[in-house]
Design a protein around this motif. Structure first.
Motif, PDB file in Angstrom:
ATOM      1  N   THR A  92      -1.957   1.115  -8.630  1.00 14.66           N
ATOM      2  CA  THR A  92      -0.854   1.647  -8.950  1.00 14.66           C
ATOM      3  C   THR A  92       0.367   0.678  -8.869  1.00 14.66           C
ATOM      4  OG1 THR A  92      -0.698   2.741  -6.729  1.00 14.66           O
ATOM      5  CG2 THR A  92      -1.350   4.180  -8.119  1.00 14.66           C
ATOM      6  N   GLY A  93      -0.091  -0.572  -8.649  1.00 12.09           N
ATOM      7  CA  GLY A  93       0.906  -1.715  -8.406  1.00 12.09           C
ATOM      8  C   GLY A  93       1.916  -1.876  -9.344  1.00 12.09           C
ATOM      9  N   GLU A  94       1.655  -1.326 -10.598  1.00  9.62           N
ATOM     10  CA  GLU A  94       2.557  -1.807 -11.648  1.00  9.62           C
ATOM     11  C   GLU A  94       3.749  -0.886 -11.472  1.00  9.62           C
ATOM     12  OE1 GLU A  94       1.539  -3.551 -15.773  1.00  9.62           O
ATOM     13  OE2 GLU A  94      -0.185  -2.782 -15.044  1.00  9.62           O
ATOM     14  N   ILE A  95       3.585   0.472 -11.020  1.00 16.41           N
ATOM     15  CA  ILE A  95       4.529   1.189 -11.227  1.00 16.41           C
ATOM     16  C   ILE A  95       5.170   1.759 -10.123  1.00 16.41           C
ATOM     17  CG2 ILE A  95       3.283   2.017 -13.401  1.00 16.41           C
ATOM     18  CD1 ILE A  95       3.119   4.164 -10.314  1.00 16.41           C
ATOM     19  N   GLU A  96       6.167   2.623 -10.029  1.00 14.23           N
ATOM     20  CA  GLU A  96       6.767   3.260  -8.907  1.00 14.23           C
ATOM     21  C   GLU A  96       7.242   4.718  -9.465  1.00 14.23           C
ATOM     22  OE1 GLU A  96       9.624   0.365  -7.565  1.00 14.23           O
ATOM     23  OE2 GLU A  96      11.140   1.032  -9.023  1.00 14.23           O
ATOM     24  N   VAL A  97       7.463   5.726  -8.589  1.00 18.17           N
ATOM     25  CA  VAL A  97       7.919   6.957  -9.150  1.00 18.17           C
ATOM     26  C   VAL A  97       9.323   7.170  -8.693  1.00 18.17           C
ATOM     27  CG1 VAL A  97       7.590   9.375  -9.242  1.00 18.17           C
ATOM     28  CG2 VAL A  97       5.508   7.756  -9.244  1.00 18.17           C
ATOM     29  N   ILE A  98      10.338   7.424  -9.623  1.00 17.99           N
ATOM     30  CA  ILE A  98      11.715   7.731  -9.226  1.00 17.99           C
ATOM     31  C   ILE A  98      11.748   9.091  -9.097  1.00 17.99           C
ATOM     32  CG2 ILE A  98      12.555   7.392 -11.519  1.00 17.99           C
ATOM     33  CD1 ILE A  98      14.802   5.856  -9.111  1.00 17.99           C
ATOM     34  N   THR A  99      12.215   9.537  -7.737  1.00 14.27           N
ATOM     35  CA  THR A  99      12.025  10.880  -7.329  1.00 14.27           C
ATOM     36  C   THR A  99      13.437  11.670  -7.811  1.00 14.27           C
ATOM     37  OG1 THR A  99      10.827  10.114  -5.698  1.00 14.27           O
ATOM     38  CG2 THR A  99      11.804  12.254  -5.461  1.00 14.27           C
ATOM     39  N   LYS A 100      13.123  12.968  -8.181  1.00 10.86           N
ATOM     40  CA  LYS A 100      13.862  13.744  -8.443  1.00 10.86           C
ATOM     41  C   LYS A 100      14.132  14.925  -7.450  1.00 10.86           C
ATOM     42  CE  LYS A 100      13.539  13.377 -13.734  1.00 10.86           C
ATOM     43  NZ  LYS A 100      12.602  14.207 -14.504  1.00 10.86           N
ATOM     44  N   HIS A 101      12.902  15.221  -7.035  1.00  9.97           N
ATOM     45  CA  HIS A 101      13.000  16.303  -6.078  1.00  9.97           C
ATOM     46  C   HIS A 101      11.967  16.018  -4.945  1.00  9.97           C
ATOM     47  CE1 HIS A 101      13.218  20.647  -5.015  1.00  9.97           C
ATOM     48  NE2 HIS A 101      11.777  20.495  -4.722  1.00  9.97           N
ATOM     49  N   LEU A 102      12.486  16.341  -3.846  1.00 12.13           N
ATOM     50  CA  LEU A 102      11.676  16.083  -2.455  1.00 12.13           C
ATOM     51  C   LEU A 102      11.325  17.219  -1.715  1.00 12.13           C
ATOM     52  CD1 LEU A 102      10.350  14.178  -0.127  1.00 12.13           C
ATOM     53  CD2 LEU A 102      12.738  14.122   0.549  1.00 12.13           C
ATOM     54  N   LEU A 103      10.173  17.724  -1.349  1.00 15.47           N
ATOM     55  CA  LEU A 103       9.827  18.819  -0.493  1.00 15.47           C
ATOM     56  C   LEU A 103       9.109  18.489   0.712  1.00 15.47           C
ATOM     57  CD1 LEU A 103       9.949  22.122  -0.123  1.00 15.47           C
ATOM     58  CD2 LEU A 103       8.022  22.042  -1.492  1.00 15.47           C
ATOM     59  N   VAL A 104       9.753  18.677   1.878  1.00 15.66           N
ATOM     60  CA  VAL A 104       8.870  18.475   2.991  1.00 15.66           C
ATOM     61  C   VAL A 104       7.825  19.512   3.482  1.00 15.66           C
ATOM     62  CG1 VAL A 104       8.954  17.655   5.629  1.00 15.66           C
ATOM     63  CG2 VAL A 104      10.595  16.924   4.069  1.00 15.66           C
ATOM     64  N   LEU A 105       6.619  19.194   3.311  1.00 20.50           N
ATOM     65  CA  LEU A 105       5.815  20.542   3.516  1.00 20.50           C
ATOM     66  C   LEU A 105       5.447  20.674   4.914  1.00 20.50           C
ATOM     67  CD1 LEU A 105       3.045  19.183   0.771  1.00 20.50           C
ATOM     68  CD2 LEU A 105       4.594  21.072   0.531  1.00 20.50           C
ATOM     69  N   ASN A 106       5.247  19.433   5.501  1.00 15.41           N
ATOM     70  CA  ASN A 106       5.075  19.682   7.202  1.00 15.41           C
ATOM     71  C   ASN A 106       5.562  18.234   7.839  1.00 15.41           C
ATOM     72  OD1 ASN A 106       4.304  22.361   8.263  1.00 15.41           O
ATOM     73  ND2 ASN A 106       2.531  22.027   6.929  1.00 15.41           N
ATOM     74  N   LYS A 107       6.468  18.481   8.699  1.00  9.50           N
ATOM     75  CA  LYS A 107       6.894  17.067   9.626  1.00  9.50           C
ATOM     76  C   LYS A 107       5.654  16.834  10.286  1.00  9.50           C
ATOM     77  CE  LYS A 107      10.332  15.676   9.848  1.00  9.50           C
ATOM     78  NZ  LYS A 107      10.937  14.362   9.360  1.00  9.50           N
TER      79      LYS A 107
ATOM     80  N   THR B 176       1.192   5.410  -3.742  1.00 11.71           N
ATOM     81  CA  THR B 176       2.019   5.258  -4.781  1.00 11.71           C
ATOM     82  C   THR B 176       3.218   5.101  -4.279  1.00 11.71           C
ATOM     83  OG1 THR B 176       0.881   6.607  -6.429  1.00 11.71           O
ATOM     84  CG2 THR B 176       2.863   6.508  -6.933  1.00 11.71           C
ATOM     85  N   GLN B 177       4.194   3.935  -4.863  1.00  9.29           N
ATOM     86  CA  GLN B 177       5.474   3.677  -4.183  1.00  9.29           C
ATOM     87  C   GLN B 177       6.523   4.876  -5.017  1.00  9.29           C
ATOM     88  OE1 GLN B 177       6.685  -0.251  -3.435  1.00  9.29           O
ATOM     89  NE2 GLN B 177       8.274  -0.136  -5.090  1.00  9.29           N
ATOM     90  N   ILE B 178       7.325   5.290  -4.150  1.00  9.54           N
ATOM     91  CA  ILE B 178       8.109   6.435  -4.494  1.00  9.54           C
ATOM     92  C   ILE B 178       9.656   6.003  -4.135  1.00  9.54           C
ATOM     93  CG2 ILE B 178       9.168   8.701  -3.660  1.00  9.54           C
ATOM     94  CD1 ILE B 178       6.162   8.600  -4.661  1.00  9.54           C
ATOM     95  N   VAL B 179      10.415   5.996  -5.109  1.00  7.86           N
ATOM     96  CA  VAL B 179      11.969   5.585  -4.869  1.00  7.86           C
ATOM     97  C   VAL B 179      12.696   6.626  -4.896  1.00  7.86           C
ATOM     98  CG1 VAL B 179      13.704   4.005  -5.826  1.00  7.86           C
ATOM     99  CG2 VAL B 179      11.284   3.541  -6.280  1.00  7.86           C
ATOM    100  N   ILE B 180      13.761   6.571  -3.828  1.00  9.26           N
ATOM    101  CA  ILE B 180      14.752   7.724  -3.811  1.00  9.26           C
ATOM    102  C   ILE B 180      16.185   6.910  -3.633  1.00  9.26           C
ATOM    103  CG2 ILE B 180      15.878   9.767  -2.550  1.00  9.26           C
ATOM    104  CD1 ILE B 180      12.697   9.838  -1.451  1.00  9.26           C
ATOM    105  N   ASN B 181      16.933   7.131  -4.760  1.00 10.35           N
ATOM    106  CA  ASN B 181      18.328   6.459  -4.843  1.00 10.35           C
ATOM    107  C   ASN B 181      19.258   7.354  -3.938  1.00 10.35           C
ATOM    108  OD1 ASN B 181      17.609   4.364  -6.485  1.00 10.35           O
ATOM    109  ND2 ASN B 181      17.621   5.868  -8.288  1.00 10.35           N
ATOM    110  N   PRO B 182      20.374   6.717  -3.531  1.00 13.03           N
ATOM    111  CA  PRO B 182      21.264   7.280  -2.658  1.00 13.03           C
ATOM    112  C   PRO B 182      22.035   8.387  -3.392  1.00 13.03           C
ATOM    113  CG  PRO B 182      21.825   4.923  -2.907  1.00 13.03           C
ATOM    114  CD  PRO B 182      20.708   5.271  -3.872  1.00 13.03           C
ATOM    115  N   ASP B 183      22.281   8.554  -4.806  1.00 14.11           N
ATOM    116  CA  ASP B 183      22.734   9.681  -5.369  1.00 14.11           C
ATOM    117  C   ASP B 183      21.866  10.974  -5.412  1.00 14.11           C
ATOM    118  OD1 ASP B 183      21.024   8.849  -7.242  1.00 14.11           O
ATOM    119  OD2 ASP B 183      22.372   8.446  -8.765  1.00 14.11           O
TER     120      ASP B 183
END
Ligand code: AMO
Length: 585
Positions: free
Chosen positions: A89-104, A46-53
């Motif tokens: 999932t090619g028609e959509i993307e998810v505009i992210t509000k919250h991100l959690l790194v579970l493990n690097k 799934t394509q995830i989008v994270i905006n600069p703000d």
């Protein structure tokens, strides 16, 4: 909640919905300050989008391939021209509000990408990363689907799934045993099963009637693309049945597995080819019948010529691939045939006037008979191998397969099954100068051939069958001997003394003395079937954690050296070769 959707299921229907996803960073792209992430899990991307703000923008900027993350966001439609019709999932993307790194993740030593070419050693060493690749996930899924379909079919037909032991007395399947030393019985060993053969037969004596198991088998033998030291069989045994019942179950099982696992409609019954005919026509007992190229026995015709190579040979066969080969191509085919063990590859060309080139001058006197026997048209090169019968068949059989592939004589994705029946019960082992079982010693001779058991073992046919798919043996099996006297006679032919028999198989023969039912069965090489259905011959592709050709696992580095402590506990000592090998001299 760590996730409420997978990365392979969100479509336009979910637009404006809030979703939680978790998975691995497959790709991170920076487009004019906006970060795009391809988030991957087993189900898709799934394509995830994270905006600069976004408050997590800095963190997102530091994300690297294979970091394991969770995101919360809102589904939106991808802008015009940015859709990808190839994925769900090619028609959509998810505009992210919250991100959690579970493990690097450290920098991955291999590309988790189906397009990358990677070394086998690295793939097996970092198998957990290799398995993250979508194509590998697909193979594991196919394997699962086929296994479940097999269970479904067998359950429906009254088979009981029964586990047999892994620590056993050796079973004779023709390979070496892997052995496990016993701690509580110093000096004694268990063998790991080459197959559950003896146990499934004993289960028939136990009245279980219909048994199956997705059985792990362990064999210490030379490895090839279609051989692993550990592999899985769909192992089946049935009581009160005849050969025809086995054909019906195997065909029904495979038909069901292919329909359920791959949505392939398979036509049954499969053609049956007696062993002698298979060798005669294809040179091998595992013919690839996707193409028709036959071997022609021209011994009688060609032996009459003055050509020394032909004059003294036991068997001369010819193959006519219907092509006019150039000198260069003939040279190449000769070196291929030599690599298969041929002493040479004689040839000539059929022309409208007769034959020309190669061995034509020797073949001239018999050319009419030859062309008639082969049915060759002008413009066809004839290729001959002259040798002992066994060698001629083996070499030309392999050359036939080589030509089939080289000349594109078949469609790669076609599935052609055939039964090979009427095998000899015994094979003559030239090296050991004795008879050995063609399948295994529990296979029943044809009743009408029992009379030759002692006088002419080579004439005895067994009730045994192999099923071949595109030139690869999948299941093999037989109707078993259930009479202890016949079993002892068969063992005597292969040179097992009464003491040997008693020592090795006494427990099986003893069980037969308590009213053994007539029985038979088969075992299907499951890894081979899954591999072929995945479009490969290499069974390592469909085994989660396979071994290398040297029977090692680069991931956990097994086999490992004996620890002194465990040697002591097991009352074992290493000899000088073993010590040298592990650097303890
Ligand atoms: P057999 O030895 O012919 O018969 O094995 C049955 C099938 O198992 C597969 N197979 C293998 N697959 C991967 N790696 C290997 N090393 C390997 N060896 C064999 C093949 C083969 O056709 N007990 C009997 C069966 C019976 O009589 O019921 C047996 O094991 O596809």
């Amino acid at each position: 909640m760590l996730r409420d959707h997978t990365c392979g299921e969100i479509t336009a229907k979910e637009i404006n919905k809030d979703v939680i996803l978790a998975g691995w960073v497959s790709k991170r792209r920076d487009h004019g300050g906006v970060i795009f992430i391809d988030l991957r899990d087993r189900y898709g991307i799934t394509q995830i989008v994270i905006n600069p703000d976004n408050e997590h923008f800095e963190e997102a900027n530091k994300l690297r391939r294979e970091d394991c993350i969770q995101i919360k966001g809102k589904v939106r439609k991808r802008p015009e021209g940015m859709t990808n019709p190839k994925i769900i999932t090619g028609e959509i993307e998810v505009i992210t509000k919250h991100l959690l790194v579970l493990n690097k993740s450290e920098t991955p030593p291999l590309e988790v990408d189906d397009r990358a070419v990677q070394s086998e050693e690295i793939r097996l060493k970092y198998r957990y990363l290799d398995l993250r690749r979508p194509s590998m996930q697909k193979k594991l899924q196919l394997r699962h689907n086929l296994a479940q379909a097999a269970r479904e079919y067998l359950n429906k037909h009254d088979f009981l799934e029964i586990e047999t032991p892994l620590l056993i007395r050796a079973t004779p399947e023709g390979a070496r045993d892997y052995v496990v030393p016993s701690r509580v019985h110093p000096g004694k060993i268990y063998a790991l099963p080459q197959s559950p053969q003896l146990y499934k037969q004993i289960l028939m004596v136990s009245g279980c009637d219909r048994y199956y198991q997705l059985a792990r088998c362990l064999r210490d033998e030379d490895l090839r693309a279609d051989r692993q030291p550990e592999f899985t069989q769909i192992d089946v045994e049935m009581s009160f049945i005849e050969e025809e019942d086995v054909y019906e179950v195997v065909e029904g099982l495979i038909k069901h597995m292919l329909k359920k696992g791959c949505d392939i409609d398979l036509a049954t019954p499969f053609p049956r080819i007696p062993y002698d005919e298979a060798i005669e026509r294809y040179g091998v007992d595992k013919p690839d019948i996707r193409f028709d190229l036959h071997l022609h026995d021209v011994t009688e015709i060609v032996r009459q010529t003055d050509f020394n190579v032909f004059k003294n040979a036991e068997c001369i066969k010819c193959i006519a691939p219907g092509k006019d080969f150039s000198r260069g191509e003939i040279e190449e085919l000769t070196s291929v045939a030599t690599s298969f063990g041929a002493k040479g590859l004689a040839w000539t060309k059929v022309t409208s006037l007769g034959i020309e080139g190669g061995s034509a001058k020797f073949l001239e006197p018999i050319k009419d008979k030859l062309i008639k026997k082969i049915g060759a048209n002008p413009g066809t090169t004839l290729l001959f191998v002259a040798d002992k019968k066994k060698n001629t068949n083996e070499i030309l059989g392999k050359l036939r397969n080589y030509l089939g592939e080289k000349l594109n004589l078949y469609k790669k994705d076609e599935l052609k099954f055939c039964w090979i029946t009427d095998f000899n019960l015994f094979e003559w082992d030239e090296e050991a100068q004795k008879w050995t079982p063609a399948h295994h010693i529990f296979t029943s001779p044809k009743p009408e051939h029992l009379q030759y058991l002692e006088s002419d073992p080579g004439k005895v046919k067994g009730i045994l069958y192999d099923l071949v798919l595109n030139g690869i043996e999948l299941p093999s099996g037989s109707i078993r001997i259930s009479n202890p006297d016949i079993q002892e006679r068969v063992m005597a032919v292969i040179g097992l003394s009464k003491e040997d028999v008693e020592r090795k198989f006494g427990f099986l023969l003893e069980s037969f003395r308590y009213g053994a039912p007539p029985h038979g069965g088969f075992a299907l090489g499951f890894d081979r079937l899954v591999a072929l259905l995945s479009g490969t011959n290499d069974i390592r592709e469909v085994i989660a954690f396979p071994k290398t050709k040297a029977a090692e696992c680069p991931m956990d580095s097994c086999p490992t050296a004996w620890e002194d402590e465990s040697l002591k506990e097991l009352h074992l000592q290493l000899d000088s070769v073993a010590k040298k090998n592990i650097g303890k001299q």
